[in-house]
Design an enzyme around this catalytic site. Structure first.
Site, short mmCIF file in Angstrom:
data_model
loop_
_atom_site.label_atom_id
_atom_site.label_comp_id
_atom_site.label_asym_id
_atom_site.label_seq_id
_atom_site.Cartn_x
_atom_site.Cartn_y
_atom_site.Cartn_z
N CYS A 180 -4.89 12.28 13.84
CA CYS A 180 -5.55 10.81 13.87
C CYS A 180 -5.35 9.89 14.44
O CYS A 180 -4.97 10.03 16.25
CB CYS A 180 -4.95 10.32 11.96
SG CYS A 180 -2.98 9.55 12.50
N ASP B 8 5.11 0.23 11.38
CA ASP B 8 4.25 -0.32 11.57
C ASP B 8 3.75 -1.96 11.98
O ASP B 8 2.63 -2.45 11.68
CB ASP B 8 3.21 -0.40 10.03
CG ASP B 8 3.51 1.40 9.22
OD1 ASP B 8 2.55 1.99 10.13
OD2 ASP B 8 3.24 1.45 8.02
N VAL C 123 8.17 6.19 16.95
CA VAL C 123 8.31 7.45 16.13
C VAL C 123 6.74 7.79 16.09
O VAL C 123 6.41 9.37 15.63
CB VAL C 123 8.08 6.56 14.63
CG1 VAL C 123 7.44 7.34 13.47
CG2 VAL C 123 8.95 5.44 14.75
N LYS D 99 0.89 -1.87 -0.17
CA LYS D 99 0.43 0.19 0.05
C LYS D 99 0.63 1.14 -0.27
O LYS D 99 0.82 2.43 -0.84
CB LYS D 99 -0.87 -0.40 1.51
CG LYS D 99 -1.90 1.14 1.52
CD LYS D 99 -2.64 1.04 2.65
CE LYS D 99 -1.93 1.31 4.11
NZ LYS D 99 -1.78 2.97 4.13
N ASN D 100 2.09 1.45 0.21
CA ASN D 100 2.65 2.56 0.97
C ASN D 100 3.30 3.00 -0.06
O ASN D 100 3.94 3.56 -0.37
CB ASN D 100 3.76 2.60 2.57
CG ASN D 100 2.55 2.89 3.70
OD1 ASN D 100 0.97 3.20 3.31
ND2 ASN D 100 2.73 2.59 4.83
N ARG E 96 0.26 13.99 13.53
CA ARG E 96 0.96 14.17 12.66
C ARG E 96 1.16 14.84 11.42
O ARG E 96 0.12 14.96 10.59
CB ARG E 96 0.46 13.04 12.04
CG ARG E 96 0.37 11.25 12.31
CD ARG E 96 -0.41 10.53 11.81
NE ARG E 96 0.58 9.93 10.80
CZ ARG E 96 -0.03 8.61 9.91
NH1 ARG E 96 -0.79 8.26 10.09
NH2 ARG E 96 0.98 8.90 9.13
N ARG F 165 -5.32 10.05 4.92
CA ARG F 165 -3.50 11.36 5.25
C ARG F 165 -2.57 11.32 3.76
O ARG F 165 -2.02 12.63 4.03
CB ARG F 165 -2.79 11.53 6.40
CG ARG F 165 -3.81 11.30 8.06
CD ARG F 165 -2.61 10.97 9.32
NE ARG F 165 -1.71 12.09 8.84
CZ ARG F 165 -1.38 13.11 9.31
NH1 ARG F 165 -2.57 13.74 9.39
NH2 ARG F 165 -0.58 13.66 9.12
N ARG G 76 -8.72 -1.26 4.97
CA ARG G 76 -7.40 0.13 4.34
C ARG G 76 -5.87 0.15 4.13
O ARG G 76 -5.54 -0.27 3.12
CB ARG G 76 -7.42 1.46 5.33
CG ARG G 76 -8.80 2.14 5.57
CD ARG G 76 -8.03 3.71 6.28
NE ARG G 76 -6.95 3.98 6.09
CZ ARG G 76 -5.80 4.61 6.25
NH1 ARG G 76 -6.58 4.54 7.59
NH2 ARG G 76 -5.12 4.75 6.40
C1 UD1 Z 1 4.18 6.76 6.67
C2 UD1 Z 1 3.46 5.43 6.57
C3 UD1 Z 1 2.95 5.51 7.61
C4 UD1 Z 1 4.28 5.17 8.67
C5 UD1 Z 1 5.12 6.08 8.99
C6 UD1 Z 1 6.22 5.64 9.54
C7 UD1 Z 1 2.48 5.93 3.51
C8 UD1 Z 1 1.79 6.10 2.79
N1 UD1 Z 1 2.60 6.24 5.72
O1 UD1 Z 1 3.28 7.76 7.07
O2 UD1 Z 1 2.26 3.69 7.59
O3 UD1 Z 1 3.39 4.32 10.00
O4 UD1 Z 1 5.34 6.86 6.89
O5 UD1 Z 1 6.35 5.21 9.17
O6 UD1 Z 1 3.89 5.20 3.64
N2 UD1 Z 1 6.34 14.62 10.55
C9 UD1 Z 1 6.50 16.13 11.07
N3 UD1 Z 1 5.94 16.38 10.23
C10 UD1 Z 1 5.72 16.10 9.03
C11 UD1 Z 1 6.37 14.92 8.67
C12 UD1 Z 1 6.43 14.73 9.84
O7 UD1 Z 1 6.59 16.34 12.44
O8 UD1 Z 1 6.11 17.16 8.38
C13 UD1 Z 1 6.72 13.44 12.12
C14 UD1 Z 1 5.25 12.48 12.20
O9 UD1 Z 1 4.49 13.38 13.29
C15 UD1 Z 1 6.01 11.21 12.51
C16 UD1 Z 1 7.26 11.34 12.00
O10 UD1 Z 1 7.43 12.85 11.29
O11 UD1 Z 1 5.90 11.48 14.26
C17 UD1 Z 1 7.26 10.18 10.73
O12 UD1 Z 1 5.90 10.49 10.34
P1 UD1 Z 1 6.64 10.06 9.04
O13 UD1 Z 1 7.34 9.77 8.49
O14 UD1 Z 1 5.83 11.72 8.32
O15 UD1 Z 1 4.74 8.85 8.34
P2 UD1 Z 1 4.05 9.38 7.03
O16 UD1 Z 1 4.59 10.05 5.88
O17 UD1 Z 1 3.31 10.08 7.33
#
Ligand code: UD1
Length: 415
Positions: free
Chosen positions: A115, A303, A325, A22-23, A120, A91, A395
């Site tokens: 969420c 995950d 994370v 999915k990701n 996030r 998201r 999902r």
């Molecule tokens: C992706 C994955 C999700 C997985 C996560 C971490 C997809 C579609 N989803 O989510 O399944 O759980 O990586 O491996 O690929 N953060 C900030 N600011 C930002 C962006 C992120 O503070 O602008 C923080 C987040 O709150 C979190 C950390 O960075 O604490 C990592 O998040 P991130 O890697 O961005 O997760 P996603 O890309 O949303």
């Protein structure tokens, strides 16, 4: 609304075929916005999130045809918009932001709200776009970004963000000049996307390391590519083999993407051996409790945190599971407690004392991976477990009840 009903206690045996990730599929499908012509992507999983991104793209005027092999044509983009109704359900919709600004010079994307697993934010995506010369404003819950032509920039991500790295990597492919992403995410899904973009003619090096360099080109051409196997789905079935005292062949997975999990599961006593097309995974004589700390790749994936917690709930001793994370990713704990688990949360740590038996209960899925942990717990619990709100699981897991049932589980979906 559908429920999953499981009668626990059956060891699982046999082969399970792993679906596309999915990701990886979500960013790859979003990347079709960068090109004219028809992109062809294979091994797309049949999931609710995939339907959501299709709706999002169709809403922009994009033509889409096919499921497992999906052809996407973005010759005409009529709306550069991602509406709240779709973004709130997924998201990862934020992944259209980078490609839209890069190709169309404008994007209006609803801000994803909070969420179940934490706040996030997407501040790092937005800051990087601003560093590339975009003008970004927040208006009535929407991100509005504009740039006649994005410019290459030296970007430093404060945190490793998976979709942030993907968004900005896509944006940089059509920028003027060279962009360097420092502290980039190293996840295999980032590498899959980079390979697809390279197939479109993008100039990218370093994907899979924490420094990715992208030199912009004036246009990209359509590509044909395959989605990598889902390492989280594979990991969930591997844990199921250990928990149910069974033996499962995980067919079509990529063992290199699963190293942190393989090592951890071996420490619990499980046997994991490579076979043609995947891994043979068997339970050990007893379950040794282990400590787990989630980290960005190649560390242990957040995950799979909920799933390994369900496993440790029936471990032989004490396990400390640290979530680093996301700040609030322990929603599954209260449901596991209702099934007889002994878990105490202290800040970002869950202290799990293994119990000899879990028992069936009525439970509620709170997020995607939390629901997978409830399925695992139910597979070993004494008696019947009902899991409601299974739309969360749909999902991210393709026909989960069919795959578990083929391995010998007593599991059914009821309307
Ligand atoms: C992706 C994955 C999700 C997985 C996560 C971490 C997809 C579609 N989803 O989510 O399944 O759980 O990586 O491996 O690929 N953060 C900030 N600011 C930002 C962006 C992120 O503070 O602008 C923080 C987040 O709150 C979190 C950390 O960075 O604490 C990592 O998040 P991130 O890697 O961005 O997760 P996603 O890309 O949303």
């Amino acid at each position: 609304m559908d429920k999953i009903v499981i009668e626990g206690g059956k060891p699982l045996y046999g082969d399970v075929r792993i679906s596309g990730a999915k990701n990886a599929a979500l960013p790859v499908m979003a990347s079709a916005l960068l090109t004219e012509g028809t992109n062809t992507f294979h091994n797309i999983p049949d999931l609710v999130d995939i339907k959501t991104i299709k709706k999002l793209l169709i809403n922009m005027g994009v033509q889409i045809d096919g499921d497992e092999t999906c052809r996407i044509n973005a010759d005409k983009i009529t709306h550069c918009d991602a509406p709240y109704d779709l973004v709130k359900t997924m998201r990862a919709s934020i992944l259209v932001l980078g490609p839209l600004v890069a190709r169309m010079g404008v994007a209006r994307v609803s801000l994803p709200g909070g969420c179940a697993i934490g706040a996030r934010p997407v501040n790092l995506h937005l800051k990087a776009l601003e560093d590339m010369g975009a003008h970004v404003e927040l208006n009535s819950g929407y991100i509005e970004a504009r740039a006649k032509k994005l410019k290459g920039a030296d970007i430093y991500f404060d945190l490793q963000t998976v979709t942030g790295t993907e968004n900005i990597m896509m944006a940089a492919t059509l920028a003027h000049g060279t962009t360097v992403l420092n502290n980039a995410a190293r996840e295999p899904e980032v590498v899959n996307l980079a390979e697809v973009l390279k197939g479109m003619g993008a100039k990218i090096s370093g994907a899979g390391t924490d420094v990715i360099t992208i030199t912009g080109v004036t246009s990209l051409k359509p590509a044909e590519a395959s989605i990598i196997p889902d390492r989280i789905e594979a990991g969930t079935f591997m844990i199921a083999a250990g928990m149910t005292r069974g033996e499962i062949n995980i067919i079509g997975c990529n063992p290199q993407h699963l190293e942190s999990l393989i090592n951890k599961l071996r420490d619990t006593g499980m046997k994991i051996t490579p076979i043609k097309n995947g891994l043979k995974v068997s339970a050990g004589k007893k379950i040794t409790s282990v400590d787990v700390k989630t980290l960005p790749y190649p560390g242990f994936p957040t995950d799979l945190q909920a799933q390994i917690m369900a496993y440790m709930a029936i471990g032989g001793g004490l396990s400390v599971i640290s979530e680093t994370v996301f700040e609030n990713r322990f929603m599954h704990v209260s449901e596991l407690l209702r099934m007889g688990a002994d878990i105490v949360i202290q800040g970002g740590n869950a202290i799990v004392r293994g119990v000899p038996k879990l028992h069936g209960a009525q439970t509620m899925a709170t997020d995607l991976r939390a629901s997978a942990s409830l399925v695992l717990a139910a597979l070993v619990a004494e008696g019947t477990t009902e899991i409601s709100r299974v739309y969360h699981i749909d999902r991210g897991y393709e026909t989960i009840e069919k795959k578990f049932s083929a391995l010998g589980a007593d599991i059914k979906r009821v309307k």
